[in-house]
Motif scaffolding. Structure first.
Motif, PDB file in Angstrom:
ATOM      1  N   SER A   1       7.974  11.799  -2.359  1.00 48.19           N
ATOM      2  CA  SER A   1       8.251  10.484  -1.704  1.00 48.19           C
ATOM      3  C   SER A   1       7.202   9.909  -1.474  1.00 48.19           C
ATOM      4  N   VAL A   2       7.322   8.496  -1.739  1.00 49.41           N
ATOM      5  CA  VAL A   2       6.090   7.694  -1.414  1.00 49.41           C
ATOM      6  C   VAL A   2       6.583   6.704  -0.123  1.00 49.41           C
TER       7      VAL A   2
ATOM      8  N   HIS B   1       0.708  -1.131  -0.041  1.00 45.69           N
ATOM      9  CA  HIS B   1       0.019   0.023  -0.098  1.00 45.69           C
ATOM     10  C   HIS B   1       0.959   1.095  -0.083  1.00 45.69           C
ATOM     11  N   GLY B   2       0.694   2.005  -0.879  1.00 46.90           N
ATOM     12  CA  GLY B   2       1.614   3.115  -1.294  1.00 46.90           C
ATOM     13  C   GLY B   2       0.784   4.543  -0.583  1.00 46.90           C
TER      14      GLY B   2
ATOM     15  N   ALA C   1       3.280  -5.628   1.514  1.00 50.32           N
ATOM     16  CA  ALA C   1       2.509  -6.838   1.649  1.00 50.32           C
ATOM     17  C   ALA C   1       3.353  -8.117   2.496  1.00 50.32           C
ATOM     18  N   SER C   2       4.584  -8.133   2.175  1.00 52.96           N
ATOM     19  CA  SER C   2       5.551  -9.167   2.766  1.00 52.96           C
ATOM     20  C   SER C   2       5.794  -8.805   4.192  1.00 52.96           C
ATOM     21  N   GLY C   3       5.610  -7.616   4.601  1.00 50.20           N
ATOM     22  CA  GLY C   3       5.908  -6.824   5.868  1.00 50.20           C
ATOM     23  C   GLY C   3       7.071  -5.688   5.846  1.00 50.20           C
ATOM     24  N   GLY C   4       6.814  -5.068   6.708  1.00 47.02           N
ATOM     25  CA  GLY C   4       7.906  -3.753   6.882  1.00 47.02           C
ATOM     26  C   GLY C   4       7.200  -2.691   6.031  1.00 47.02           C
ATOM     27  N   GLU C   5       8.450  -1.735   5.838  1.00 47.42           N
ATOM     28  CA  GLU C   5       7.886  -0.316   5.068  1.00 47.42           C
ATOM     29  C   GLU C   5       9.366  -0.181   4.384  1.00 47.42           C
ATOM     30  N   LYS C   6       8.875   0.660   3.237  1.00 46.80           N
ATOM     31  CA  LYS C   6      10.133   1.071   2.380  1.00 46.80           C
ATOM     32  C   LYS C   6       9.522   2.615   1.686  1.00 46.80           C
ATOM     33  N   LEU C   7      10.683   3.490   1.972  1.00 48.83           N
ATOM     34  CA  LEU C   7      10.490   4.855   1.651  1.00 48.83           C
ATOM     35  C   LEU C   7      11.157   5.139   0.281  1.00 48.83           C
TER      36      LEU C   7
END
Length: 464
Positions: A127-128, A119-120, A133-139
């Motif tokens: 920035s997004v 989910h973005g 979905a696999s867990g964790g976050e990414k910027l």
């Protein structure tokens, strides 16, 4: 320096934009949550038109006797019924959608697009934040962001789908048993398409329309032809009948109308329009303006009110067609990456209603002519006189052309016919390239052919 593009949403607006951006050398990341291809591929356009393809065959079979075709059972007696295996139809529908999604994903990967399932959310205009979905976050840092999150079926408090008997148009493909009596609420494009398809599959259908006719947003002459055909084939059309609520008691579904009447059936499809998927995206915090309906406001090159943020597709509410979404996405990337770009021109968009018969339109409409928005000459030619139509047993439909007085430039057209979606193309070219009726008329057509009626209609617009 390589430009960084982040796209939220993998429907036609998103994946077509990704192809263009990759082609122009950008570093592209595509964030998706509902599968590559979006609702257009997985739950809307591809599945519905696959279902309709089966319905077309059923229609042709039922009308084949006029052409001298006779079906027999194993004992040599004349067969009187044609049945559909709905479970098998829906299995094929879902498989084709999955295959199309896989094809799109493979092409994106070949183009070097990075795909992230999650989910973005905009964390600002550049920035997004992605909740994976696999867990964790990414910027993700971005020089440009394209939002192409689509829309979802609209429901009402008194008409909630249960996924079994009360359904949105995205839920019908899990049906395995043929409905005994299907009630379709809503007579816009989606409602009319499903009502027409299920009628062709041999199902009793009641269409509940709050307006005075089916397809209130389409050409009135075309809508009249369709309603007459559907009624003749056995559909019960309830016009000026507004739904108040839908309830279920076991295997019985009751649609209650605002005037106190009720309609009972085994299943109900809710075709009440769409709402944009624009919540929980951080749009307004990033400076992106939404209109009263929650749709993202964009200009003709897909820019939002936030610098560097673009939007495409159903979430903009511009014109809810996959072809428009795809073009909005392409235009956004052409504009951002400095390629040649032409702003979106809705007067050149061709669209189609996949009923039986189909209704295809392009350019200016009869309603606009009648309202005085444009001065145009109009000619309407019934298909009943077309030799190919006679050969194929086609009695219903017409070709209608609009052209400017004096100059004779073709500015619009309507085709009502089997596979009108294919027949509208020469008219679309004429509108897009500002051809005159004489130029359209002087192009060779195959004899006999349905397109011969397009040339004939153009000839009737000739002025000495």
């Amino acid at each position: 320096m390589t430009e960084r593009v982040v796209i939220i949403g993998a429907g036609p607006g998103g994946y077509e934009a990704a192809h263009v951006a990759a082609q122009l050398g950008a570093d592209v990341t595509l964030v998706y949550s509902d599968g590559v291809g979006g609702s257009a591929v997985l739950t809307d356009c591809v599945p519905s038109k696959t279902l309709i393809a089966t319905a077309e065959v059923m229609t042709e079979l039922r009308e084949a006797s006029e052409l001298g075709v006779r079906f027999e059972d194993q004992e040599g007696d004349a067969a009187t019924t044609v049945n559909v295996d709905l479970a098998r139809v829906n299995e094929r529908v879902k498989q084709l959608a999955t295959d199309q999604s896989s094809d799109i994903q493979a092409r994106l990967e070949r183009d070097g697009v990075t795909l992230l399932c999650g989910h973005g959310t905009l964390a600002g205009p550049d920035s997004v934040e992605v909740e994976l979905a696999s867990g964790g976050e990414k910027l993700l840092r971005a020089d440009a962001v394209l939002v192409a999150t689509g829309a979802s079926p609209r429901t009402l408090a008194g008409a909630q789908p249960d996924g079994e008997r009360i359904l949105t148009w995205e839920q019908v493909y899990d049906l395995t048993d043929v409905p005994e009596h299907l009630v379709v609420v809503g007579s816009g494009v989606t409602g009319a398409e499903f009502a027409s398809a299920y009628l062709a599959l041999g199902i009793e259908v009641t269409l509940v329309s709050s307006r005075d006719r089916v397809l209130p947003g389409e050409d009135a002459d075309a809508a009249a032809v369709l309603e007459e055909v559907l009624t003749r084939r056995g559909m019960n059309v309830l016009s000026k009948s507004r739904m108040e609520s839908v309830s279920r008691d076991g295997d019985l579904v009751t649609v209650t109308l605002t005037d106190g009447r009720s309609v009972q059936g085994s299943h109900c499809i809710l075709a009440l329009g769409s709402i944009p998927n624009t919540g929980d995206l951080g749009l307004e915090e990033a400076g992106v303006n939404l209109n009263e309906g929650g749709f993202i406001s964009v200009d003709r090159v897909s820019r939002t009110s936030a610098r560097g943020v673009y939007a495409a597709g159903d979430c903009t509410g511009v014109l809810m067609l996959a072809s428009v979404a795809a073009m909005q996405g392409r235009i956004a990337m052409w504009h951002f990456l400095g390629d040649a770009v032409h702003p979106l021109d809705l007067r050149k968009v061709s669209s189609n209603v996949f009923t039986a018969p189909e209704i295809a339109t392009v350019g200016w409409s009869q309603q606009a002519v009648d309202a005085g928005e444009i001065d145009a000459e109009v000619v309407m030619l019934p298909l009943s006189g077309n030799p190919r139509a006679k050969m194929q047993g086609v009695h219903d439909g017409f070709v209608k052309l609009f052209c400017r007085p004096g100059a004779g430039i073709v500015v619009g057209g309507v085709v009502v016919a089997p596979r009108a979606s294919e027949l509208i193309h020469p008219v679309s070219i004429a509108v897009a390239e500002s051809l005159t009726a004489d130029q359209l008329a002087q192009v060779f057509t195959v004899y006999p052919s349905m397109t011969g009626s397009i040339a004939e209609a153009a000839r009737r617009l000739h002025r000495v």
